[in-house]
Design an enzyme around this catalytic site. Structure first.
Site, PDB file in Angstrom:
ATOM      1  N   CYS B 162     -16.402 -13.779   0.750  1.00 40.09           N
ATOM      2  CA  CYS B 162     -17.353 -14.891   0.828  1.00 40.09           C
ATOM      3  C   CYS B 162     -18.287 -14.849   2.034  1.00 40.09           C
ATOM      4  CB  CYS B 162     -16.579 -16.203   0.773  1.00 40.09           C
ATOM      5  SG  CYS B 162     -15.500 -16.233  -0.668  1.00 40.09           S
ATOM      6  N   HIS B 289     -19.367 -23.399   6.496  1.00 39.32           N
ATOM      7  CA  HIS B 289     -18.794 -22.714   5.342  1.00 39.32           C
ATOM      8  C   HIS B 289     -18.156 -23.787   4.443  1.00 39.32           C
ATOM      9  CE1 HIS B 289     -17.380 -19.449   2.968  1.00 39.32           C
ATOM     10  NE2 HIS B 289     -16.110 -19.722   3.162  1.00 39.32           N
ATOM     11  N   GLU B 300     -12.307 -24.250  10.671  1.00 36.92           N
ATOM     12  CA  GLU B 300     -13.735 -24.182  10.991  1.00 36.92           C
ATOM     13  C   GLU B 300     -14.123 -25.300  11.954  1.00 36.92           C
ATOM     14  OE1 GLU B 300     -16.401 -24.346   7.635  1.00 36.92           O
ATOM     15  OE2 GLU B 300     -18.097 -23.625   8.842  1.00 36.92           O
ATOM     16  N   LYS B 318     -21.436 -27.201  -0.136  1.00 35.19           N
ATOM     17  CA  LYS B 318     -20.656 -26.716  -1.284  1.00 35.19           C
ATOM     18  C   LYS B 318     -20.291 -27.850  -2.244  1.00 35.19           C
ATOM     19  CE  LYS B 318     -19.044 -22.299   0.421  1.00 35.19           C
ATOM     20  NZ  LYS B 318     -19.703 -22.221   1.737  1.00 35.19           N
ATOM     21  N   HIS B 323     -18.644 -23.394  -4.502  1.00 37.15           N
ATOM     22  CA  HIS B 323     -18.499 -22.203  -3.665  1.00 37.15           C
ATOM     23  C   HIS B 323     -18.955 -21.004  -4.485  1.00 37.15           C
ATOM     24  CE1 HIS B 323     -17.427 -19.359  -0.806  1.00 37.15           C
ATOM     25  NE2 HIS B 323     -16.144 -19.623  -0.610  1.00 37.15           N
ATOM     26  N   PHE B 381     -12.205 -13.983   2.620  1.00 37.13           N
ATOM     27  CA  PHE B 381     -10.883 -13.347   2.531  1.00 37.13           C
ATOM     28  C   PHE B 381     -10.908 -12.036   3.311  1.00 37.13           C
ATOM     29  CE2 PHE B 381      -8.671 -14.890  -1.617  1.00 37.13           C
ATOM     30  CZ  PHE B 381      -8.635 -16.171  -1.110  1.00 37.13           C
TER      31      PHE B 381
END
Lengths: 265, 394
Positions: B162, B289, B300, B318, B323, B381
């Site tokens: 991502c 994010h 975050e 998002k 996402h 990831f």
């Protein structure tokens, strides 16, 4: 406009069919008539913690084996080492298992399989094993993946003026994907690139406008391996590094560029 | 780094196709997410599907590339006259001097998923119409885009989950600064597929509710799809924005969970600020994010507070787009540039109860203000982190 990027090669890792490592592979690359195709021997990477070691697929095993060779030769500080991983595909067996499971009515996906399906799984495992927070990227350019990775690693090395570890690895898919994307062997290569003049071989990437095809291996059997695995598109470069003579090469995935290899006297 | 001109950009997401549709949805506080199914997926979830992807017809010469991901790329390339802008750059620099670097996580894997349902019962073979290189391979969307735009410079797919389509800005900036190329098409394309729907579900990261970033009861993400593209050029008189900094780092911690204190994320933000040569206090807005998984948002938040303190206005978009995985960095770069161009800090959607444990200054409603510098976070990831800093054109 012509541009040139120059880096030194401080460490090399190699694992492929009949090529157990870089030190054993060099004489075979210099004299390809003595090279024999034997299936690549993969071992579980000792560097990984036990849980990750169990989950490691072929590409992870290949990549970590060659990365370790290159870092050991260079005496690299792996905890602060930027990395560029490049592969035509991710974990091939894992991809097949996911697609098979998704084709069943239950669609029972293993969370570990899904996590391992990302193209940057190798990078993740390496940075976990080395507890490194250094930047890392993971690339794909199909058959040109090695060339694309080489360009990116050289660019990072020159622009950040720091060592960069390049790792290219590919392993065959099981069926049915093998029939539509046949790779002939598991093959991995790593180059530990660095800036600054020392006694290591130098690579210079130079842009040009010619249309010359990719260089071959000068040996039919070795060239079949080059064309059989994307990561093995590195073989002409590895032959030049194993030899002692300067060379000027064209590498797949680097259209419009020549890679020059120079050795110190 | 020397500021790099972004001369055009566009996107197609669940909010609509093109900058105007995206801006209108952001101004209206409208989400593109809907409780719906995708293909044959039997999951109770919210999805950010791009309208009209199936109806896209690829040029006949590129028929072998036909798959949902490349149809989405085609839709994006036509939006806002982006392909025409690239043609202008091509005339200026030549096709060899323009690179193509796109992020994707799953590329055209949906095509493979469908092909596995049509295997030959006797031999197990995939159907003869399956095209591995043009649809399945991670590079396929890059190959397709190069052919559509008739570009011949260096190219690759960046696939770091991502963070993919944030990191492509770094690839392009390095090669332009070194003189290897003069311009680059960057961005990301990721389309809905069963691998990610069932995969995130298996990790219990897929919410059955609409995703609620920064909410006390958040319990997972909503998946979306998108194509986003930007054109970077060595110089320009009237760019849309300037790319000022790209920061990259790894977590080196876990394959699918962020570092709990967001140590790697903080390093990416600090690296982006250092490259831009700006102090944390000079950033006006941060696009988070913000996936709405419990772990991501808390890690975050800690990272943002470490780097910026707790006064920087920030939000996750998002809740609007879903996402979009490998396209998320590109989508949020586009939203960051829209924020700069239109003086709009988009409020995060779907938050009902603020999480008292999160200390950053999260915006629940749109705020209009003149913005000079904005940042965008993207984490993936494998512990892959990226942060982009953009500056206003004027």
């Amino acid at each position: 406009m012509s541009v040139a990027l120059s880096v030194s090669v401080r460490g090399i890792g190699l694992l492929g069919p009949g090529l157990a490592d870089w030190s054993g592979g060099q004489p075979l690359l210099r004299e390809p008539s003595s090279w024999v195709f034997r299936p690549t021997v993969l071992t579980a990477p000792a560097r990984l913690p036990p849980a990750e070691r169990r989950r490691a697929g072929d590409v992870v095993k290949l990549s970590i084996a060659v990365a370790d060779q290159a870092c050991t030769e260079a005496g690299a500080d792996t905890q602060h080492l930027a990395t560029v991983f490049t592969a035509s595909s991710g974990d091939a067996a894992n991809c097949n298992a996911l697609c098979e499971a998704l084709a069943t009515p239950q669609r029972a996906i293993s969370p570990t399989r899904f996590t391992n399906s990302v193209h940057n799984a190798v990078a993740g495992y390496w940075h976990i094993a080395t507890t490194s927070r250094a930047p890392s990227t993971s690339l794909c350019a199909h058959d040109g993946s090695f060339g694309a990775g080489l360009l990116e690693a050289m660019a990072q090395c020159v622009s950040a003026r720091r060592p960069v570890l390049l790792v290219a690895a590919d392993a065959p898919y099981p069926e049915p994907l093998h029939s539509v994307r046949p790779l002939s062997a598991a093959f991995g290569v790593a180059l530990l690139l660095d800036v600054g003049p020392d006694d290591a071989p130098m690579l210079t990437l130079r842009s040009d406008e010619t249309e010359a095809p990719a260089s071959d291996c000068g040996d039919a059997a070795l060239d079949a391996l080059r064309l059989g695995v994307p990561a093995a598109r590195s073989l002409p470069l590895l032959r030049a590094l194993a030899g002692r003579a300067p060379a000027s090469l064209r590498i797949e995935g680097l259209k419009g560029f020549t890679v020059e290899v120079r050795h110190h006297a | 780094m020397k500021p790099l001109a972004v001369t055009d950009h566009t996107l197609a997401s669940a909010l609509g196709v093109g900058r105007a549709a995206t801006l209108a949805a952001l101004r209206d506080g409208r989400s593109g997410l809907a409780r719906k199914t995708f293909e044959t997926a039997a999951l109770d979830t919210w999805i950010g599907e791009v309208e009209g992807v199936d109806a896209q017809a690829l040029p006949p010469a590129l028929a072998d590339f036909d798959c949902r991901n490349n149809r989405l790329a085609w839709l994006g390339l036509q939006a806002d006259g982006f392909a025409a802008s690239v043609a202008r750059a091509r005339a200026r620099f030549g096709p060899r001097r323009i690179g193509v670097f796109l992020g994707t996580s799953t590329s055209g894997i949906l095509q493979t998923e469908l092909a596995y349902r049509r295997r030959d019962p006797a031999t197990g073979a995939l159907p003869a119409d399956f095209r591995y290189a043009q649809t399945h391979n991670t590079y396929s969307v890059v190959d397709f885009t190069r052919r559509v735009l008739d570009l011949e410079g260096p190219s690759c797919a960046v696939s770091t989950a991502c963070s993919s389509s944030a990191k492509v800005f770094g690839h392009a900036a390095r090669l332009i600064e070194l003189g290897v190329i003069d311009a680059a098409v960057v961005g990301g394309v990721d389309s809905l597929c069963l691998t990610t729907l069932y995969g995130f579900n298996s990790l219990e990261l897929l919410s059955d509710d609409i995703c609620r970033p920064w909410d006390a009861q958040r319990h997972g993400l909503s998946l979306g799809e998108a194509a986003a593209f930007a054109l970077l050029e060595r110089d320009a008189d009237t760019p849309q924005a300037w790319l000022r900094g790209v920061g990259e780092s790894s977590d080196g911690f876990h394959m699918s969970s962020p570092h709990p204190q967001g140590a790697g994320a903080a390093e990416a933000m600090q690296a982006a600020l250092a490259q831009a040569g700006v102090a944390p206090g000079e950033i006006d807005y941060l696009n988070l994010h913000g996936t709405a998984t419990p772990n991501n948002d808390s890690a975050e938040d800690l990272a943002v507070c470490t780097v910026f303190g707790d006064r920087l206005p920030c939000s996750s978009t998002k809740g609007a787009t879903g996402h979009t995985l490998g396209a998320a960095g590109g989508v949020e770069a586009a939203i960051a540039m829209l924020a700069l161009q239109h003086g709009l800090m988009p409020g995060g959607l779907n938050r009902r109860t603020p999480d008292a444990a999160l200390r950053s200054r999260y915006l629940d409603a749109n705020v209009e203000a003149r913005l000079r510098l904005v940042a965008s976070n993207s984490f993936g990831f494998g512990g892959s982190n990226a942060c982009l800093v953009f500056g206003a054109a004027a």
